[in-house]
Enzyme design. Sequence first.
Site, PDB file in Angstrom:
ATOM      1  N   HIS A 139       0.842  -1.211   0.000  1.00  0.00           N
ATOM      2  CA  HIS A 139       0.000   0.000   0.000  1.00  0.00           C
ATOM      3  C   HIS A 139       0.873   1.256   0.000  1.00  0.00           C
ATOM      4  O   HIS A 139       0.652   2.180  -0.790  1.00  0.00           O
ATOM      5  CB  HIS A 139      -0.922  -0.006   1.219  1.00  0.00           C
ATOM      6  CG  HIS A 139      -1.689   1.275   1.394  1.00  0.00           C
ATOM      7  ND1 HIS A 139      -2.701   1.658   0.543  1.00  0.00           N
ATOM      8  CD2 HIS A 139      -1.580   2.277   2.313  1.00  0.00           C
ATOM      9  CE1 HIS A 139      -3.193   2.838   0.935  1.00  0.00           C
ATOM     10  NE2 HIS A 139      -2.526   3.226   2.001  1.00  0.00           N
ATOM     11  N   ARG A 148       4.288  10.472  -5.416  1.00  0.00           N
ATOM     12  CA  ARG A 148       5.625  11.039  -5.268  1.00  0.00           C
ATOM     13  C   ARG A 148       6.524  10.579  -6.406  1.00  0.00           C
ATOM     14  O   ARG A 148       6.502  11.152  -7.491  1.00  0.00           O
ATOM     15  CB  ARG A 148       6.206  10.682  -3.891  1.00  0.00           C
ATOM     16  CG  ARG A 148       5.595  11.501  -2.760  1.00  0.00           C
ATOM     17  CD  ARG A 148       6.306  11.269  -1.438  1.00  0.00           C
ATOM     18  NE  ARG A 148       6.237   9.874  -1.020  1.00  0.00           N
ATOM     19  CZ  ARG A 148       5.248   9.374  -0.247  1.00  0.00           C
ATOM     20  NH1 ARG A 148       4.293  10.167   0.196  1.00  0.00           N
ATOM     21  NH2 ARG A 148       5.223   8.114   0.080  1.00  0.00           N
ATOM     22  N   GLU A 205     -10.657   2.209   3.355  1.00  0.00           N
ATOM     23  CA  GLU A 205      -9.373   1.546   3.532  1.00  0.00           C
ATOM     24  C   GLU A 205      -9.652   0.251   4.289  1.00  0.00           C
ATOM     25  O   GLU A 205     -10.216   0.281   5.387  1.00  0.00           O
ATOM     26  CB  GLU A 205      -8.380   2.434   4.291  1.00  0.00           C
ATOM     27  CG  GLU A 205      -7.917   3.623   3.459  1.00  0.00           C
ATOM     28  CD  GLU A 205      -6.750   4.387   4.065  1.00  0.00           C
ATOM     29  OE1 GLU A 205      -6.554   4.313   5.294  1.00  0.00           O
ATOM     30  OE2 GLU A 205      -6.020   5.055   3.299  1.00  0.00           O
ATOM     31  N   ASP A 239     -11.332   2.272   7.459  1.00  0.00           N
ATOM     32  CA  ASP A 239     -10.824   3.601   7.771  1.00  0.00           C
ATOM     33  C   ASP A 239     -11.225   4.540   6.621  1.00  0.00           C
ATOM     34  O   ASP A 239     -10.433   4.825   5.728  1.00  0.00           O
ATOM     35  CB  ASP A 239      -9.295   3.544   7.935  1.00  0.00           C
ATOM     36  CG  ASP A 239      -8.710   4.883   8.324  1.00  0.00           C
ATOM     37  OD1 ASP A 239      -9.427   5.681   8.948  1.00  0.00           O
ATOM     38  OD2 ASP A 239      -7.533   5.127   7.994  1.00  0.00           O
ATOM     39  N   GLN A 246      -7.494  15.047   2.081  1.00  0.00           N
ATOM     40  CA  GLN A 246      -6.194  14.557   2.559  1.00  0.00           C
ATOM     41  C   GLN A 246      -5.036  15.158   1.755  1.00  0.00           C
ATOM     42  O   GLN A 246      -4.032  15.590   2.314  1.00  0.00           O
ATOM     43  CB  GLN A 246      -6.178  13.026   2.428  1.00  0.00           C
ATOM     44  CG  GLN A 246      -4.929  12.341   2.959  1.00  0.00           C
ATOM     45  CD  GLN A 246      -5.010  10.814   2.798  1.00  0.00           C
ATOM     46  OE1 GLN A 246      -5.987  10.279   2.252  1.00  0.00           O
ATOM     47  NE2 GLN A 246      -3.996  10.124   3.253  1.00  0.00           N
ATOM     48  N   TYR A 250      -2.443  17.377   4.206  1.00  0.00           N
ATOM     49  CA  TYR A 250      -1.598  16.463   4.985  1.00  0.00           C
ATOM     50  C   TYR A 250      -0.150  16.915   5.158  1.00  0.00           C
ATOM     51  O   TYR A 250       0.559  16.418   6.039  1.00  0.00           O
ATOM     52  CB  TYR A 250      -1.643  15.042   4.419  1.00  0.00           C
ATOM     53  CG  TYR A 250      -0.648  14.715   3.338  1.00  0.00           C
ATOM     54  CD1 TYR A 250      -0.851  15.127   2.040  1.00  0.00           C
ATOM     55  CD2 TYR A 250       0.500  13.964   3.630  1.00  0.00           C
ATOM     56  CE1 TYR A 250       0.059  14.809   1.051  1.00  0.00           C
ATOM     57  CE2 TYR A 250       1.413  13.647   2.648  1.00  0.00           C
ATOM     58  CZ  TYR A 250       1.194  14.072   1.361  1.00  0.00           C
ATOM     59  OH  TYR A 250       2.096  13.762   0.387  1.00  0.00           O
ATOM     60  N   THR A 357      -3.922   0.333   5.647  1.00  0.00           N
ATOM     61  CA  THR A 357      -4.551  -0.357   4.523  1.00  0.00           C
ATOM     62  C   THR A 357      -3.770  -1.605   4.152  1.00  0.00           C
ATOM     63  O   THR A 357      -2.547  -1.553   4.012  1.00  0.00           O
ATOM     64  CB  THR A 357      -4.615   0.587   3.307  1.00  0.00           C
ATOM     65  OG1 THR A 357      -5.217   1.801   3.722  1.00  0.00           O
ATOM     66  CG2 THR A 357      -5.403  -0.035   2.171  1.00  0.00           C
TER      67      THR A 357
HETATM   68 CA    CA Z   1      -5.674   4.136   7.277  1.00  0.00          CA
END
Ligand code: CA
Length: 429
Positions: A139, A148, A205, A239, A246, A250, A357
């Site tokens: 994950h 990224r 998740e 989740d 996000q 984040y 996850t």
């Molecule tokens: Ca999570």
Amino acid sequence: MSTTDTALTSFIDIASDSDFSIHNLPYGIFSDTTDGKRRAGVAIGEQVLDLSVIEAEGLLNLEGGSYFDQPTLNAFIDSGRNNWTQARNTIQSLLSSDNDTLRDNADLQKKALFKQADVTMHLPVQVPGFTDFYSSKEHATNVGTMFRDPNNALLPNWTEMPVGYNGRASTVIVTGTDVVRPSGQLKPNADERPVFSACKRLDFELETAFVVGKGNNIGQPIAVDDAFAHIFGMVLLNDWSARDIQKWEYVPLGPFNAKTFASEVSPWIVTMDALAPFKTSCPTQEPKPLAYLNEKDTDNSFDINLSVELLPENAESATVVCETNFKYMYWSMAQQLTHHTITGCKVEVGDMMGSGTISGSTPDSYGSMLEIAWNATKPVTLKGGETRSFIEDGDTVIMKGYSEKNGIRVGFGEVRGKVLPAINFDFDK
Ligand code: CA
């Protein structure tokens, strides 16, 4: 008689594919429709055994008093391992074919056994703290590849420690609770200011969470070889995540509003005693963890089959969108708990700690829509022809999990949540 004795049977009819065999005996909190009072029960086949009744009959003999005529399991869990063992052995014996105490007492059965279909399940514990880890290498690699650098998908700290964050215990909810689509700041255009909007990239998740069974004192870390004994059991965890919220919020402090609107769990806590026959090893850890994370016991993970189903509103049947396994997790629960406390952080009975996850190595084993539909570039076609890149209003997400070996099945049941439309904010009023 032992918990892994395949010859052990119950006088209660239990289908061979039931999650709730006599080898399982997970704990939950329920109420029945005629009486809203919450008390503890154990799932057996399609029924619930009311432990408050069994306890009141004097059949449990636990140390230190009574624990099950209560709206949470915290006091029982806090009473310690001797009681966990005594309760499990006694309940297993009471439900077995060769014990006549409950088997031949119709009045007691009438008082103590309820159909699961007729009861309401509640959060099994009062949750003092909720933590979420990020311990699936697949994950973390997938997310790092998308957002990224595919060549350096994992950040340097990832293989050195179980990365995690402190979430909100107050938004841990039990299966069946509807989830209102969150709203917040989104930044669809890099060159413009953010907008306030309903989340457009709502995701699940697939995770498990462990329930802390024994805490520590502040300033006193839990040693990694002791950590497993601090875990009472596990639940399934969805989740729920708002990907677009996000993405903007984040940096640099990690998840905040994107993760704190709903952390939905299955209602039955499957104990580590019930899961013991399904122990297996975590994947090889390279580099070898620092000494404080280096476990002697390499049988530190569990073979638990996990799946996710998506059920759109008005659809005839759900579509399985993910099948994976807990054993793919890179960091063990013991390592997570030790790392959590290594600076002296205090954890408490009832704390829930999410795995992160759980993705496998192939697209059909990815544990989030973000990965399954690969950031909306590969929408999934459901039965009936609808497609999904993320979760739509009216969709129900269903997660299931079970272990099976040598004819013994121990399952979690399910965590099921339906998405409702966002609140219609009217700021001009
Ligand atoms: Ca999570």
